[in-house]
Design a protein around this motif. Structure first.
Motif, mmCIF file in Angstrom:
data_model
loop_
_atom_site.group_PDB
_atom_site.id
_atom_site.type_symbol
_atom_site.label_atom_id
_atom_site.label_comp_id
_atom_site.label_asym_id
_atom_site.label_seq_id
_atom_site.Cartn_x
_atom_site.Cartn_y
_atom_site.Cartn_z
ATOM 1 N N SER A 134 -16.259 -15.833 -31.953
ATOM 2 C CA SER A 134 -17.101 -14.658 -31.619
ATOM 3 C C SER A 134 -17.871 -14.593 -32.800
ATOM 4 O O SER A 134 -17.757 -15.247 -33.850
ATOM 5 C CB SER A 134 -16.257 -13.666 -31.805
ATOM 6 O OG SER A 134 -15.785 -13.665 -30.232
ATOM 7 N N PRO A 135 -19.001 -13.784 -33.018
ATOM 8 C CA PRO A 135 -19.628 -13.219 -34.079
ATOM 9 C C PRO A 135 -18.798 -13.054 -35.354
ATOM 10 O O PRO A 135 -17.894 -12.456 -35.274
ATOM 11 C CB PRO A 135 -20.788 -12.172 -33.787
ATOM 12 C CG PRO A 135 -20.522 -12.138 -32.250
ATOM 13 C CD PRO A 135 -19.436 -12.939 -31.754
ATOM 14 N N ASN A 136 -19.224 -13.624 -36.641
ATOM 15 C CA ASN A 136 -18.434 -13.604 -37.503
ATOM 16 C C ASN A 136 -19.062 -13.053 -38.853
ATOM 17 O O ASN A 136 -18.693 -13.281 -40.064
ATOM 18 C CB ASN A 136 -17.586 -14.885 -37.912
ATOM 19 C CG ASN A 136 -18.841 -15.803 -38.109
ATOM 20 O OD1 ASN A 136 -19.907 -15.731 -38.186
ATOM 21 N ND2 ASN A 136 -18.225 -16.943 -38.496
ATOM 22 N N SER A 137 -20.397 -12.399 -38.845
ATOM 23 C CA SER A 137 -21.044 -12.217 -39.990
ATOM 24 C C SER A 137 -21.324 -10.533 -40.187
ATOM 25 O O SER A 137 -22.112 -10.176 -40.794
ATOM 26 C CB SER A 137 -22.547 -12.565 -39.911
ATOM 27 O OG SER A 137 -22.400 -14.301 -39.795
ATOM 28 N N GLY A 138 -20.168 -10.000 -39.419
ATOM 29 C CA GLY A 138 -20.563 -8.557 -39.432
ATOM 30 C C GLY A 138 -21.359 -7.915 -38.342
ATOM 31 O O GLY A 138 -22.233 -8.512 -38.137
ATOM 32 N N TRP A 139 -21.415 -6.786 -38.117
ATOM 33 C CA TRP A 139 -22.049 -6.400 -36.837
ATOM 34 C C TRP A 139 -23.372 -5.933 -37.496
ATOM 35 O O TRP A 139 -24.340 -6.039 -36.717
ATOM 36 C CB TRP A 139 -21.316 -4.972 -36.342
ATOM 37 C CG TRP A 139 -21.852 -3.562 -37.197
ATOM 38 C CD1 TRP A 139 -21.413 -3.320 -38.260
ATOM 39 C CD2 TRP A 139 -22.858 -2.596 -36.855
ATOM 40 N NE1 TRP A 139 -22.014 -2.006 -38.551
ATOM 41 C CE2 TRP A 139 -23.027 -1.785 -37.691
ATOM 42 C CE3 TRP A 139 -23.675 -2.315 -35.497
ATOM 43 C CZ2 TRP A 139 -23.707 -0.496 -37.489
ATOM 44 C CZ3 TRP A 139 -24.380 -1.460 -35.461
ATOM 45 C CH2 TRP A 139 -24.412 -0.390 -36.483
ATOM 46 N N PRO A 152 -22.660 -22.027 -38.599
ATOM 47 C CA PRO A 152 -22.478 -22.856 -37.429
ATOM 48 C C PRO A 152 -21.939 -22.452 -36.294
ATOM 49 O O PRO A 152 -20.906 -21.512 -36.193
ATOM 50 C CB PRO A 152 -22.334 -24.222 -38.194
ATOM 51 C CG PRO A 152 -21.335 -23.994 -39.177
ATOM 52 C CD PRO A 152 -21.901 -22.494 -39.619
ATOM 53 N N GLY A 153 -22.196 -23.051 -35.157
ATOM 54 C CA GLY A 153 -21.272 -22.704 -33.939
ATOM 55 C C GLY A 153 -22.167 -21.880 -32.984
ATOM 56 O O GLY A 153 -23.290 -21.395 -33.628
ATOM 57 N N ASN A 154 -21.485 -21.272 -32.050
ATOM 58 C CA ASN A 154 -22.402 -20.438 -31.216
ATOM 59 C C ASN A 154 -21.975 -18.987 -31.496
ATOM 60 O O ASN A 154 -22.437 -18.140 -30.605
ATOM 61 C CB ASN A 154 -21.837 -20.691 -29.870
ATOM 62 C CG ASN A 154 -22.445 -21.930 -29.179
ATOM 63 O OD1 ASN A 154 -23.265 -22.385 -29.687
ATOM 64 N ND2 ASN A 154 -21.855 -22.627 -28.072
ATOM 65 N N GLY A 155 -20.969 -18.580 -32.389
ATOM 66 C CA GLY A 155 -20.823 -17.149 -32.671
ATOM 67 C C GLY A 155 -22.122 -16.049 -32.760
ATOM 68 O O GLY A 155 -22.051 -15.256 -31.923
ATOM 69 N N MET A 156 -22.845 -16.417 -33.493
ATOM 70 C CA MET A 156 -23.898 -15.561 -33.698
ATOM 71 C C MET A 156 -24.631 -15.602 -32.570
ATOM 72 O O MET A 156 -25.660 -14.491 -32.562
ATOM 73 C CB MET A 156 -24.606 -15.888 -35.018
ATOM 74 C CG MET A 156 -23.711 -15.353 -36.296
ATOM 75 S SD MET A 156 -22.990 -13.681 -36.270
ATOM 76 C CE MET A 156 -24.533 -12.720 -36.153
ATOM 77 N N ASP A 157 -24.842 -16.692 -31.998
ATOM 78 C CA ASP A 157 -25.646 -16.411 -30.801
ATOM 79 C C ASP A 157 -25.285 -15.745 -29.657
ATOM 80 O O ASP A 157 -25.783 -15.118 -28.837
ATOM 81 C CB ASP A 157 -25.790 -18.145 -30.000
ATOM 82 C CG ASP A 157 -26.505 -19.089 -31.173
ATOM 83 O OD1 ASP A 157 -27.445 -18.653 -31.583
ATOM 84 O OD2 ASP A 157 -25.807 -20.015 -31.305
ATOM 85 N N PHE A 158 -23.839 -15.437 -29.550
ATOM 86 C CA PHE A 158 -23.416 -14.524 -28.526
ATOM 87 C C PHE A 158 -23.825 -13.160 -29.132
ATOM 88 O O PHE A 158 -23.916 -12.203 -28.311
ATOM 89 C CB PHE A 158 -21.587 -14.499 -28.601
ATOM 90 C CG PHE A 158 -21.042 -15.804 -27.666
ATOM 91 C CD1 PHE A 158 -21.498 -15.534 -26.301
ATOM 92 C CD2 PHE A 158 -20.720 -16.792 -28.184
ATOM 93 C CE1 PHE A 158 -20.773 -16.431 -25.521
ATOM 94 C CE2 PHE A 158 -20.248 -17.847 -27.419
ATOM 95 C CZ PHE A 158 -20.377 -17.737 -26.228
ATOM 96 N N TYR A 159 -24.067 -13.052 -30.533
ATOM 97 C CA TYR A 159 -24.442 -11.903 -30.877
ATOM 98 C C TYR A 159 -26.098 -11.585 -30.531
ATOM 99 O O TYR A 159 -26.282 -10.455 -30.027
ATOM 100 C CB TYR A 159 -24.342 -11.662 -32.426
ATOM 101 C CG TYR A 159 -24.806 -10.640 -33.264
ATOM 102 C CD1 TYR A 159 -24.144 -9.518 -33.371
ATOM 103 C CD2 TYR A 159 -26.083 -10.782 -33.775
ATOM 104 C CE1 TYR A 159 -24.375 -8.501 -34.276
ATOM 105 C CE2 TYR A 159 -26.790 -9.434 -34.452
ATOM 106 C CZ TYR A 159 -25.970 -8.447 -34.614
ATOM 107 O OH TYR A 159 -26.504 -7.536 -35.629
#
Lengths: 612, 357
Positions: A134-139, A152-159
């Motif tokens: 999931s997103p991992n850089s804070g809301w 990297p990865g898709n986490g922030m793209d879900f954001y």
């Protein structure tokens, strides 16, 4: 009729599963908003629970640091975008048309579209947990930590994609309610006779329509950076990464008022009802709500007091932020004025509303402390801020929403929630909330930064962290008591009748649950608190029966027919968002389905022809 | 009777607030903001205390009023229906104007202090320290003194220290709670702040001289929790001696074990990231400069005491102390099993690094 509309036969059923899926009835949509967003609220609560378990002891290893980053990011996003905002939308849907004496919202199918985009977008947002992170850089997603280099990865793209899709839902719903409130009021309901909840919905909707485009710009830029190598937020290519912070908070601060103004509206309806008095200072409450909405645009940089914008910018934003305390304080004083001299019935909705005022005073005062920019440099990004936002968002928004659920549940379901379980759930939540969040003030001043997945005991933070975690168990028990109450009362609750609270606004003049067409005859409004005035004049018949409105079956009232197309469009849009992540052909297909949905929808008549 | 009960409640609330405030101040904790040791932190604490008093009084009055109202006007059976009061203009003007006056009074010191904390007073001597933040460690450069160090730095007592800060990667934030509030560090930009330390000992209640704790306060990725640092405040002569020593080249390895450690440092890939001044093979700047590592009080960016045991744990597997470090993810000895450090390798490296006094 266009041929494409014949591909799917127009749904006609208003009962059963398909009746719910294809419904465009604002009340059913409101209930679905409420149930789905409360479910997400529970998911967000579970995320919070794991966070508190991890922090209960120093150097605990309940979750890994990587999972912890995802947990605090998703906790905030879930609570804000999938919990509090759509819970407010549930009340807009359920209550606004009833309060203004309308048969539905202005655009019923658009309303269904908002709901389905919300549900599918929210599921997409949460699907990151099962699709590699999931997103991992804070809301707040500060650049450049969100770049493909550092995340990297898709986490922030879900954001980016998830928030983008949810934004469509929010803006569509907001436009719908602006038009509904401006145009669909019953005859005689002038703007200054509208219930305050309607006013706050109007202000909130205007904020939504104006604030979401700002974050959407940021999301598109971030998406292009991550997927196509653009450089909007790449400092190595000369970008100023602070741009993101401005875009985010120019949206983010109005967003704070998007979360709290509906809550204030709910409380402003409940206090007069249970005090048996009209609202004290109606015009001032309305104008201070509007003032808060306006001022919400002029304070965003108080989230950025430590970014180095310089003493002049910091001073200006400190002063504008202090200014907001004035209309907020005025509201609190007027609420107390409303109760003063009343006959206050401490039913559960009233307890939650009084709890709201108490907790919101604490959150508001710590907010004033943050507006003092120089000393905020010690509090910024510490647990002191975590305490503040939970006093205004949990003590504020969630308590008001709980208050609203207890208040309007009888109208939606026809049955009362249990008062005794309700009181237990209130006290558990109230005490749990304070035990959890008050110690966070101490932790913050003791130098504990936010977003730490752990700490070591030499810092002296063990005790209050443990206390906060204990508080979460009380809080969770309160929420569980409420959920139990909800399911129990759906089956066994006392029958409510039209007007169980001896209330003041029009929704209580019709049966519970209201018929599909709401009002058999559109009411004529002569004053504020229209239904109360009718009861005073004895025009409403027996106390609480609401004679005159919706008494008999009225088969001659034509309501718009159900439709598949909002759901089709929502599926297309969500598929397109997944496609942008995984496969462009899927994105194209999703876009095509969306276009088909738009076309078929626009060709579809409002009501199914009689021969169906 | 109601009044008595109410008075009890108000007093209980007020004393709960006071007691918890006293319990919670805990100035002895290493990052407590209630224990300021310099004018910037003092100015900030002064404002905070002023505001705490004001909001406490407002809190007691307003919640007192709220609770009084709820108790006094509870519904009683047989009570007459309340009067329909729609408002009171004088009252509403009063409770609009009073907060305005209160806030205006607070605004004055706010703006004054905002300018005070922005830059050191002009005309006073100052020492410039450049801070370069990295995921997840700190580089401290003294441009006027020609030296560079990492994760701990020294300043002279009673001197204004001006910080020029930037980042090599993502956002960070520089924070030494007992000396000054935080300032963010931004890649591609320069931010500044200052402080002055009035005392050399962060906690005089202990026999040894304590350093000041600092920490990154802006979420900067997976090891954010462990991005810490220390500030040592020295008397001027101590500071001058420290500067002279820091500027000197690293000590040569002496014992056989240290020599073996030095060879491992060169051959195992450590030099890909770490510099040791005076060693032409060790000039990389990606990780902390280790020239006088043995003199630092902590390791791994301020998180553990610098001793042989902790250093060995750290070198064996950095993730055991600090999850997610770049060293554990990218250094050859941790990703290539052929290069893995044996137990005797670890002892040799520990001896060499700890010997870098």
């Amino acid at each position: 009729m266009a041929s494409i509309s014949n591909v799917l036969r127009r749904p006609t059923s208003t009962t059963g599963v398909w009746g719910w899926i294809t419904t465009i009835d604002h009340k059913k949509i409101g209930i679905m908003y409420g149930v789905s967003s409360f479910t997400f609220f529970l998911i967000g609560g579970l995320e919070a629970f794991l966070i508190r378990l991890q922090l209960a002891r120093p150097e605990h290893a309940v979750v890994s640091p990587e999972i912890y980053s995802q947990l605090f990011t998703m906790h905030a996003l879930t609570m804000i975008f999938l919990g509090v905002m759509p819970l407010s939308a549930a009340f807009f849907n359920l209550v606004i048309p009833l309060m203004i004496g309308a048969r539905d919202v202005a655009f019923p199918r658009l309303n269904a579209l908002s709901l389905w985009i919300f549900i599918l977008g929210a599921l997409m947002f949460q699907s990151g947990w099962f699709l590699g992170g999931s997103p991992n850089s804070g809301w707040f997603a500060y650049a450049p930590l969100t770049s493909s280099t550092f995340s990297p990865g898709n986490g922030m793209d879900f954001y980016t994609l998830g928030l983008g899709v949810l934004g469509v839902s929010s803006v569509a719903a907001a436009l719908n309610f602006i038009v509904t409130i401006i145009n669909m009021r019953a005859p005689g309901m002038t703007l200054m006779r509208m219930p305050v909840f309607v006013w706050m919905t109007l202000v909130t909707s205007i904020l939504l329509v104006t604030a979401f485009p700002v974050i959407t710009v940021g999301l598109i830029e971030l998406f292009l950076d991550r997927r196509f190598g653009f450089n909007f937020f790449n400092p190595d290519a000369g970008a100023d990464v602070v741009l993101w912070q401005h875009l985010f908070w120019v949206f983010g601060h109005p967003e704070v008022y998007i979360l709290i103004l509906p809550a204030m509206g709910i409380v402003t309806e409940i206090l007069p009802t249970f005090s048996k008095k009209p609202l004290f200072g109606y015009p001032v409450i309305v104008f201070s709500g509007i003032a808060i909405g306006f001022m919400g645009w002029a304070v965003w940089s108080h989230h950025m007091f430590t970014v180095g914008l310089g003493p002049i910018a910091n001073s200006v934003f400190a002063l504008t932020t202090m200014t907001i305390a004035v209309p907020t304080g005025v509201k609190i004083f007027n609420w107390i004025g409303t109760m003063w001299g009343g006959n206050i019935e401490l039913k559960t909705p009233m307890l939650f509303s009084i709890g709201f005022i108490f907790l919101f005073i604490i959150g508001g005062l710590s907010g004033v402390m943050h507006s003092i920019a120089p000393s905020d440099a010690q509090q910024q990004d510490t647990y002191f801020i975590v305490a503040h936002i939970h006093y205004v968002l949990f003590g504020g928004s969630i308590f008001a929403i709980m208050s609203g659920i207890y208040y309007w549940f009888p109208k939606a379901s026809g049955r009362m929630l249990s008062e005794s379980i309700g009181k237990v759930s209130f006290w558990l939540m109230f005490i749990g909330m304070n035990v959890t969040f008050f110690p966070m003030h101490f932790l913050g001043m003791d130098g504990m930064p936010r977003r730490q997945y752990t700490y070591d005991s030499s810092y002296g933070w063990d005790f209050w962290n443990l206390v906060a975690t204990i508080g979460v168990f009380l809080l969770a028990a309160g929420v569980i008591a409420f959920v139990h109450n909800f399911f129990r009362s759906l089956r066994k609750g006392e029958i409510a009748g039209n007007d169980p609270w001896d209330a003041r606004t029009l929704e209580w003049s019709i049966p519970s649950p209201p018929p599909e067409y709401n009002f058999a005859e559109i009411p004529i409004v002569n004053s504020r608190d229209a239904f109360w005035e009718q009861k005073q004049r004895g025009e409403a018949g027996e106390q609480g029966t609401g004679a005159g409105y919706g008494e008999e079956e009225h088969h001659d009232i034509h309501m718009p027919s159900p439709s598949y197309w909002p759901l089709v469009m929502a599926i297309g849009l969500t598929a397109a968002a997944y496609g942008m992540l995984y496969s462009y052909p899927l994105a194209a297909l999703g876009a095509f389905v969306t276009m088909v949905g738009i076309y078929a929808w626009s060709m579809e008549p409002v009501t199914a022809s009689e021969d169906h | 009777m109601i009044n008595n009960r109410l008075r009890t409640i108000v007093w209980a609330l007020a004393s709960l607030l006071l007691v918890s405030a006293f319990v919670a101040c805990t100035p002895e904790h290493p990052q407590s903001t209630f224990d300021s040791h310099g004018p910037v932190a003092e100015a900030q604490m002064g404002l905070f205390n002023l505001l705490t008093w004001i909001v406490s009084v407002v809190f007691v009055l307003v919640t007192g009023g709220l609770l009084y109202t709820v108790f006094k006007f509870r519904a009683r059976p047989g009570a007459p229906p309340p009067q329909d009061i729609h408002g009171n203009t004088k009252l509403e003007i009063a409770w609009t104007v009073i907060p305005v006056i209160l806030l205006a009074a607070v605004a004055v010191p706010t703006v004054q202090n905002q300018f005070y904390i922005a830059a050191p007073p002009e005309g006073e001597d100052k020492l410039v320290v450049n801070v370069v933040a990295h995921q997840w460690w700190w580089e401290f450069d003294y441009p006027d003194l020609g030296l560079s160090t990492a994760n701990e730095f020294h300043v002279p007592v009673g001197t204004n220290i001006e910080f020029n800060m930037t980042s090599e990667d993502v956002l960070h934030s520089f924070w030494v709670p007992k000396l000054a509030g935080k300032m963010d560090i931004i890649p591609g930009k320069n931010t500044t702040m200052w402080f002055k330390a009035d005392t050399t000992d962060a906690d005089p209640s202990t026999p040894e001289k304590d350093s000041f704790y600092g920490q990154c306060a802006e979420f900067c990725g997976v090891a954010h929790s462990w991005m810490r640092f220390r500030v040592h405040v020295d008397e001027q002569d101590e500071f001058d001696a420290w500067v002279e020593h820091e500027k000197s080249n690293a000590k040569d390895p002496e014992t056989d074990l240290e020599k073996e450690g030095y060879q491992l440092f060169l051959t195992k890939g450590c030099v890909a990231c770490h510099a040791i001044q005076g060693r032409p093979d060790a000039v990389a700047l990606r990780g902390p400069n280790l020239t006088h590592f043995g003199n630092r009080s902590t390791l791994a960016a301020g998180i553990k005491e610098n001793n042989n045991e902790n250093l060995k744990v750290w070198l064996k597997n950095p993730d055991d102390l600090k999850g997610g470090t770049i060293m554990a993810n990218e250094a050859a000895v941790y990703i290539n099993p052929d290069l893995a450090l044996s137990n005797s390798d670890l002892d040799a490296l520990v001896a060499y690094l700890r010997g870098l006094k």
